[in-house]
Design a protein around this motif. Structure first.
Motif, PDB file in Angstrom:
ATOM      1  N   ALA A 151     -51.573   6.871   4.263  1.00 11.83           N
ATOM      2  CA  ALA A 151     -52.647   5.474   4.769  1.00 11.83           C
ATOM      3  C   ALA A 151     -53.927   5.698   4.073  1.00 11.83           C
ATOM      4  O   ALA A 151     -54.309   4.315   3.696  1.00 11.83           O
ATOM      5  N   PHE A 174     -53.922   3.055   1.210  1.00 13.06           N
ATOM      6  CA  PHE A 174     -53.790   1.780   1.430  1.00 13.06           C
ATOM      7  C   PHE A 174     -55.271   1.250   2.097  1.00 13.06           C
ATOM      8  O   PHE A 174     -55.630   0.161   1.922  1.00 13.06           O
ATOM      9  N   THR A 221     -59.272   4.769   7.641  1.00 15.87           N
ATOM     10  CA  THR A 221     -58.250   5.614   8.120  1.00 15.87           C
ATOM     11  C   THR A 221     -58.644   6.696   9.041  1.00 15.87           C
ATOM     12  O   THR A 221     -58.085   6.858  10.383  1.00 15.87           O
ATOM     13  N   VAL A 270     -50.853   0.707  -4.831  1.00 13.95           N
ATOM     14  CA  VAL A 270     -51.258  -0.390  -3.807  1.00 13.95           C
ATOM     15  C   VAL A 270     -51.398  -1.655  -3.977  1.00 13.95           C
ATOM     16  O   VAL A 270     -51.413  -2.649  -3.041  1.00 13.95           O
ATOM     17  N   GLY A 293     -50.629  -0.404   5.370  1.00 18.66           N
ATOM     18  CA  GLY A 293     -51.796   0.605   5.686  1.00 18.66           C
ATOM     19  C   GLY A 293     -52.046   0.678   6.971  1.00 18.66           C
ATOM     20  O   GLY A 293     -52.154   1.874   7.564  1.00 18.66           O
TER      21      GLY A 293
END
Length: 417
Positions: free
Chosen positions: A131, A134, A140, A242, A250
Motif C-alpha cells: 500500500a 500506491f 497509508t 504504480v 492502493g
C-alpha cells in the motif's frame, strides 16, 4: 550473641532479601500509569519509524518479498530477547510465573488468542508494504491507524471492563475517525496534483542518480522533490510500479490492512487477561512476555510462508524471485533487519503499556502516522510542490492526530493486579 539473636538476625536478612527480590521482579512489570505512558511514547517512535525504512528500500528497488523475509527474522528475535530478559529475570510466583515456566503449562486457549493476533498483524504489515507504494507512507499509516483505533479501541474498552474513562476515550476515537476521512482526502488531492505535474513532464530538469531519490534536497545533480521529473525517475527505480494503476487498488489494500490491525490488540488482550474464562481453574494468565512470544511466533511463520509463496508467485506484476536470489541479495539487508527490531520492540512496549493502563489507552500508539509523515516528508519529499488544498488537508489531518493521541493517553486507567 546467643542463638536466639542469631536466629532473629538471620530471619531479618532473609526477609529483606525476599523483599528486594520481589521489588526487582516488579521493576520489570509495568504497573504505573506514568510507566505505561512512557512505554507508549517509545513504542510510538519505533512503530512510526520502521515503515519509513521499508519504504526507503522499496524506492531503491529492493523486492518487498526479500525485505519482508529479513524483517520477519529480527521482528521475531526481538520477542525472544524480551521473553528471556524481562520474562525471566527475577523470581516468578504462582500468579506471575516466568516465561519458561509458562511454556510447560496448560494455557493453550490463551496461546491461540495470542497467535491469532500475530496472524492478523503479519497479514496487515505485509499488506501495508504494498500500500505504501500506491498511496504513500503518510496516508497509508493514517488510514490504517485510524481504522485500528475506531474498531480495536472500542473492543478493548469493553474487554478491559471499562477501566478507561469513556467520556475521554471515545471523543479521542472520534478524532481518529475524522483523521481517516482527512487522510483519504489528502491522498485524493495529492494524486490530482501529481497527475497535473505529469501532464507537464516535458519541462526542463536534471538527471538524478537512483540512489539519491529518497532525498528531498534541491542541490547539485538531484531532481527537485515533488517535481514531474522526480516522479518519473522514481518510478524507474522502485520495485513496485504504480503508474497507470488505479488508486483504488492502493486504498483497498490500505483499508484491508486497517481491518487486520484492528483485531490484533483485542486478541492479545484476551490472551493476557482471559476475559472469556477459557483457561482451566488454577492456571495463571499468560504474562505479557509469554503472550508476546507466541504472538510473534505466528507472526513470523505466516510472514515467512506468504513471502516464500510471493517469491515464486508475485503479486501486482512484480518480478519472480527465488530463495537462492533472496539469500544472495545483501543490498539493504541491514536496513530491513533494523526495521524488524524496531517493529518488534515497538509492539512489545505497546503491550507492556497496555497491560498496565488498558489496551484501549495503549492504542494511542496508533498516532504513529505523526512519525511516519515526518519521515515521509523529510526522506521522500512527499507533498512537495503540492497544492494549497493538499497542504491544508494535510495540516488538518496531523492536527486531528495530535488531539487524538493526547485524548487517548488522558483516558488511561489502572488495571487491578
Amino acid at each position: 550473641m546467643d542463638s536466639k539473636d542469631f536466629y532473629e538476625i538471620s530471619s531479618l536478612i532473609s526477609s529483606i532479601s525476599e523483599s528486594i527480590l520481589s521489588t526487582e521482579l516488579k521493576m520489570y512489570l509495568v504497573e504505573s500509569k506514568g510507566g505505561a505512558i512512557g512505554c507508549m511514547l517509545l513504542a510510538l517512535f519505533f512503530l512510526g519509524t520502521w515503515p519509513a525504512v521499508l519504504t526507503l528500500l522499496e524506492r531503491r528497488g529492493r523486492l518487498p518479498q526479500h525485505t519482508y523475509l529479513d524483517y520477519s527474522i529480527t521482528n521475531f528475535l526481538a520477542a525472544v530477547i524480551i521473553a528471556f530478559t524481562f520474562g525471566e529475570i527475577g523470581k516468578g510466583t504462582h500468579d506471575q510465573p516466568n516465561f519458561l515456566t509458562q511454556l510447560a503449562q496448560d494455557n493453550w486457549p490463551s496461546v491461540m488468542f495470542a497467535m491469532a493476533g500475530g496472524v492478523v498483524l503479519s497479514i496487515g504489515n505485509l499488506s501495508t508494504q504494498y500500500a505504501w507504494a500506491f498511496v504513500g507512507l503518510s496516508v497509508t499509516e493514517v488510514i490504517t491507524a485510524s481504522i485500528t483505533v475506531v474498531i480495536g479501541t472500542t473492543l478493548n474498552y469493553f474487554l478491559d471492563d471499562k477501566i478507561n474513562k469513556a467520556e475521554i476515550l471515545f471523543p479521542g476515537v472520534g478524532c481518529f475517525l475524522v483523521a481517516v476521512c482527512l487522510g483519504s482526502a489528502v491522498h485524493s488531492s495529492n494524486t490530482a496534483d501529481n497527475s497535473a505535474k505529469l501532464k507537464d513532464s516535458m519541462r526542463e530538469g536534471n538527471i538524478v542518480k537512483s540512489k539519491d531519490l529518497e532525498s528531498g534536497s534541491n542541490s547539485g545533480d538531484k531532481l527537485k522533490a515533488g517535481s514531474a521529473d522526480f516522479l518519473i525517475e522514481l518510478e524507474k527505480t522502485r520495485a513496485i510500479k504504480v503508474f497507470g494503476k488505479s488508486t483504488l487498488i492502493g486504498l483497498s489494500i490500505t483499508f484491508f490492512a486497517g481491518i487486520c490491525f484492528s483485531m490484533f490488540s483485542p486478541a492479545f488482550n484476551l490472551a493476557t487477561n482471559d476475559q472469556w474464562h477459557t483457561l482451566k481453574k488454577g492456571v495463571p494468565h499468560l504474562n505479557v512476555y509469554t503472550a508476546f512470544f507466541y504472538f510473534s511466533v505466528s507472526c513470523f511463520v505466516i510472514g515467512v510462508i506468504l513471502n516464500i509463496i510471493f517469491l515464486y508467485h508475485p503479486v501486482l506484476n512484480l518480478p519472480k524471485s527465488s530463495l537462492k536470489a533472496y539469500f544472495r541479495d545483501w543490498n539493504g539487508r541491514g536496513w530491513a533487519l533494523l526495521a524488524g527490531f524496531l517493529c518488534g520492540f515497538g509492539n512489545g512496549l505497546q503491550f507492556m503499556g497496555g497491560q498496565a493502563a488498558g489496551y484501549a489507552a495503549a492504542d494511542a500508539v496508533q498516532a504513529l502516522p505523526l512519525v511516519s509523515t515526518f519521515w515521509g516528508i523529510v526522506l521522500f519529499g512527499e507533498y512537495r510542490r503540492s497544492s494549497r488544498r493538499t497542504y491544508t488537508l494535510l495540516g488538518s489531518m496531523l492536527f486531528m492526530f495530535i488531539v487524538a493521541v493526547v485524548v487517548l493517553m488522558a483516558s488511561s486507567g489502572h488495571r487491578k493486579q
